[in-house]
Motif scaffolding. Structure first.
Motif, PDB file in Angstrom:
ATOM      1  N   VAL A  86       0.894  -0.713  -7.622  1.00  0.00           N
ATOM      2  CA  VAL A  86       2.033  -0.966  -6.746  1.00  0.00           C
ATOM      3  C   VAL A  86       2.848  -2.142  -7.263  1.00  0.00           C
ATOM      4  O   VAL A  86       4.085  -2.090  -7.316  1.00  0.00           O
ATOM      5  N   ARG A  87       2.161  -3.198  -7.663  1.00  0.00           N
ATOM      6  CA  ARG A  87       2.877  -4.382  -8.146  1.00  0.00           C
ATOM      7  C   ARG A  87       3.742  -4.035  -9.353  1.00  0.00           C
ATOM      8  O   ARG A  87       4.862  -4.547  -9.500  1.00  0.00           O
ATOM      9  N   THR A  98      -8.115   1.573   3.334  1.00  0.00           N
ATOM     10  CA  THR A  98      -8.268   0.393   4.191  1.00  0.00           C
ATOM     11  C   THR A  98      -8.722   0.784   5.584  1.00  0.00           C
ATOM     12  O   THR A  98      -9.576   0.110   6.184  1.00  0.00           O
ATOM     13  N   TRP A 125      -5.037   0.328  -7.353  1.00  0.00           N
ATOM     14  CA  TRP A 125      -3.819   0.723  -6.648  1.00  0.00           C
ATOM     15  C   TRP A 125      -2.948  -0.490  -6.338  1.00  0.00           C
ATOM     16  O   TRP A 125      -1.719  -0.389  -6.372  1.00  0.00           O
ATOM     17  N   ILE A 126      -3.563  -1.633  -6.059  1.00  0.00           N
ATOM     18  CA  ILE A 126      -2.776  -2.837  -5.777  1.00  0.00           C
ATOM     19  C   ILE A 126      -1.948  -3.234  -6.985  1.00  0.00           C
ATOM     20  O   ILE A 126      -0.750  -3.525  -6.873  1.00  0.00           O
ATOM     21  N   THR A 127      -2.561  -3.234  -8.163  1.00  0.00           N
ATOM     22  CA  THR A 127      -1.805  -3.613  -9.357  1.00  0.00           C
ATOM     23  C   THR A 127      -0.814  -2.527  -9.764  1.00  0.00           C
ATOM     24  O   THR A 127       0.249  -2.831 -10.318  1.00  0.00           O
ATOM     25  N   CYS A 143       0.947   5.783  -3.509  1.00  0.00           N
ATOM     26  CA  CYS A 143       0.030   4.643  -3.635  1.00  0.00           C
ATOM     27  C   CYS A 143      -0.196   3.986  -2.281  1.00  0.00           C
ATOM     28  O   CYS A 143      -1.328   3.620  -1.934  1.00  0.00           O
ATOM     29  N   LEU A 165      -3.752   3.446  -0.310  1.00  0.00           N
ATOM     30  CA  LEU A 165      -4.202   2.125   0.121  1.00  0.00           C
ATOM     31  C   LEU A 165      -4.465   2.092   1.623  1.00  0.00           C
ATOM     32  O   LEU A 165      -5.471   1.522   2.075  1.00  0.00           O
ATOM     33  N   TYR A 218       4.103  -2.253  -0.955  1.00  0.00           N
ATOM     34  CA  TYR A 218       3.675  -3.642  -1.125  1.00  0.00           C
ATOM     35  C   TYR A 218       2.998  -4.156   0.138  1.00  0.00           C
ATOM     36  O   TYR A 218       1.992  -4.872   0.070  1.00  0.00           O
ATOM     37  N   SER A 226      -0.459  -2.832   0.182  1.00  0.00           N
ATOM     38  CA  SER A 226      -1.356  -3.541  -0.731  1.00  0.00           C
ATOM     39  C   SER A 226      -1.766  -4.892  -0.157  1.00  0.00           C
ATOM     40  O   SER A 226      -2.929  -5.302  -0.279  1.00  0.00           O
ATOM     41  N   ARG A 227      -0.838  -5.588   0.464  1.00  0.00           N
ATOM     42  CA  ARG A 227      -1.156  -6.899   1.047  1.00  0.00           C
ATOM     43  C   ARG A 227      -2.147  -6.755   2.202  1.00  0.00           C
ATOM     44  O   ARG A 227      -3.128  -7.507   2.297  1.00  0.00           O
ATOM     45  N   ASP A 230      -0.666  -4.212 -14.331  1.00  0.00           N
ATOM     46  CA  ASP A 230      -1.481  -3.022 -14.124  1.00  0.00           C
ATOM     47  C   ASP A 230      -2.141  -2.682 -15.460  1.00  0.00           C
ATOM     48  O   ASP A 230      -1.476  -2.300 -16.416  1.00  0.00           O
TER      49      ASP A 230
END
Length: 328
Positions: A302-303, A214, A298-300, A206, A210, A274, A277-278, A153
């Motif tokens: 979450v990671r 989406t 937001w994806i990073t 988060c 997402l 996760y 995010s996927r 991130d």
């Protein structure tokens, strides 16, 4: 048991959300990632003025004397709006672990962070923080910042730290029991678990962001003459995310009330975020990979949060230990 927010807690969450919605948090996060911390520190002060740093600090130490549910409400909003800075470290862990003047400084809005090996080996944003702590065998000590490492991130910078020689203890030795301590020697919720709880709430926030982005994209993007959101394959994936988040939030609130282990909340929140995010990346397609598209922030995040304050393997082990009666 039903976990419902009071009108006051719900109103507090809306107020924080309105503040952050007007603050261009995406722009602040991008500036922070590029080394321009001015906007982020300005937003930190505004949130501190709203009492976020002081939520769980006792009133006699200059805090608000709030509950862990209040903390969860705040951190879900922080996650939803991608707030930058060591919020978990300052407003959750240090606000619970510190004592005396050090605690009063956190309550007043100081940007503070901590490294807590083995689960928190680096101090988040240590190069920006006003005060940095390190967990040692004897408790928390003031620390010096060393090498700065990058995170997946880009809005998170990880600092190596070393305890200062001769530094005074900032808290009692019970906070050094890091590897799974569920309560302190006083019987209160351990500071580590409070940080795990805040991290879980941010993951839910988060995930909600997402999912919302989406769903909005699925209603706009057209393929073969139809909105892609009208296809059952897309609907089912979005529904799976909705269900996962709806199951995770009660666990987080239950952990805040002491009814559920913090590790169980972290596992559920991490899995749900996760998944969000996927699915978000899959529905958006190639545009989701680009640095210019906000979804990737937001994806990073979450990671990074999935592994923060204890890995999924560690927390699953804690849940198993609780179920088998072998938890410490």
């Amino acid at each position: 048991m039903r976990f419902e927010l009071t009108d006051e807690q719900a109103g507090f969450g809306r107020a924080l959300g309105d503040l952050l919605a007007r603050a261009d948090t995406v722009g602040v996060a991008r500036a922070w990632a590029e080394g321009d911390t001015g906007p982020g520190l300005g937003l930190w002060k505004r949130l501190a003025d709203q009492g976020v740093n002081a939520l769980v600090v006792p009133e006699e130490a200059g805090g608000m004397g709030g509950s862990l549910v209040d903390l969860v409400v705040a951190h879900e909003v922080l996650g939803h709006h991608l707030a930058v800075g060591p919020w978990i470290e300052a407003s959750a862990f240090l606000a619970t672990a510190l004592t005396g003047e050090a605690l009063e400084a956190v309550a007043a809005g100081a940007v503070a962070t901590v490294a807590l090996p083995p689960h928190v080996p680096f101090a988040l944003d240590g190069d920006v923080a006003e005060v940095v702590y390190a967990g040692t065998a004897d408790g928390l000590l003031r620390a010096r910042v060393g090498e700065i490492r990058a995170s997946v991130d880009t809005t998170r910078r990880l600092a190596e730290v070393s305890a200062e020689a001769g530094a005074d203890h900032a808290a009692g030795p019970e906070v050094s029991r890091l590897a799974g301590a569920r309560t302190s020697t006083t019987g209160e919720v351990a500071a580590f678990d409070v940080a795990v709880l805040a991290c879980s709430a941010q993951l839910v926030g988060c995930g909600e962001r997402l999912l919302a982005d989406t769903v909005a994209y699925a209603k706009q993007r057209r393929q073969f003459g139809r909105e892609i959101g009208s296809y059952q394959a897309v609907k089912h994936q979005l529904a799976d995310v909705r269900i996962a988040l709806d199951f995770a939030r009660p666990l987080v609130l239950g952990a805040a009330l002491g009814e559920v282990p913090a590790s169980a909340a972290k596992v559920a929140a991490a899995d749900a975020a996760y998944l969000a995010s996927r699915v978000g990346l899959q529905v958006h397609g190639a545009i989701g990979y680009t640095r210019e598209f906000d979804l990737g922030l937001w994806i990073t995040r979450v990671r990074a949060l999935v592994g923060a304050w204890g890995t999924p393997a560690y927390h699953r082990g804690q849940v198993l230990a609780t179920l088998t009666g072998s938890a410490r």
